[in-house]
Scaffold this active site. Sequence first.
Site, mmCIF file in Angstrom:
data_model
loop_
_atom_site.group_PDB
_atom_site.id
_atom_site.type_symbol
_atom_site.label_atom_id
_atom_site.label_comp_id
_atom_site.label_asym_id
_atom_site.label_seq_id
_atom_site.Cartn_x
_atom_site.Cartn_y
_atom_site.Cartn_z
ATOM 1 C CD GLU A 57 42.122 36.729 31.734
ATOM 2 O OE1 GLU A 57 42.241 35.284 32.875
ATOM 3 O OE2 GLU A 57 40.898 37.104 32.022
ATOM 4 C CG HIS A 116 40.764 36.155 36.921
ATOM 5 N ND1 HIS A 116 39.350 36.897 36.122
ATOM 6 C CD2 HIS A 116 40.366 36.868 37.383
ATOM 7 C CE1 HIS A 116 38.750 36.965 36.442
ATOM 8 N NE2 HIS A 116 38.899 37.420 38.218
#
Length: 191
Positions: A95, A20
């Site tokens: 992330e 992400h």
Amino acid sequence: KMAIQKFQLERDVLVYCDIHGHSKKTNSFFYGCNTAAKGGFSTWTKVRLLPRVFAKNNHMFSYRDCRFCVQAEKLGTARVVMWKEMNITNSFTLENSFYGYTFGDETREYTMDDFRKVGESLMTSLLEYTYLLKVINKETRLTNGWLKPSKLMELTGVPAADLLASELGREKEEEKRKERIEKWLESLKKY
């Protein structure tokens, strides 16, 4: 989910990782679950092994920014479902900041090349992880399931970001020392 279930009929899934972008924090980091999917005494260590290896291999990845917990509002995320329902211990969300990463005491913007290097480091870390996992499994068999955190740190080394910050700090100190010497030499010229 069905594809992973089918895959698990033939072999174990070593790692699940979805990737992400993150808009509020800098660096690359993992969100993971706190313990191994099937429990056990050494599960705290096993869940943190890959992130520590990754941190050693890439200065843009921050182990300090990693979080290992399952919050109620995250129960439906792929990471938690893979961990809880599919029993995948190493279930992570990688992330990556939309902005940048810490470089010593400054923040640098990510480039496409930086993102590629993060991906390459993840693959290298996965390979290294498979070797270290064998060492840790052997160690936990010898110690009835106990692995000291110091052993984990010994096996995984110092995070690359820490080494970089230390090196940049030494360089700054050297520059300051040279400036002080130059000022002192200039002051001697007055006499």
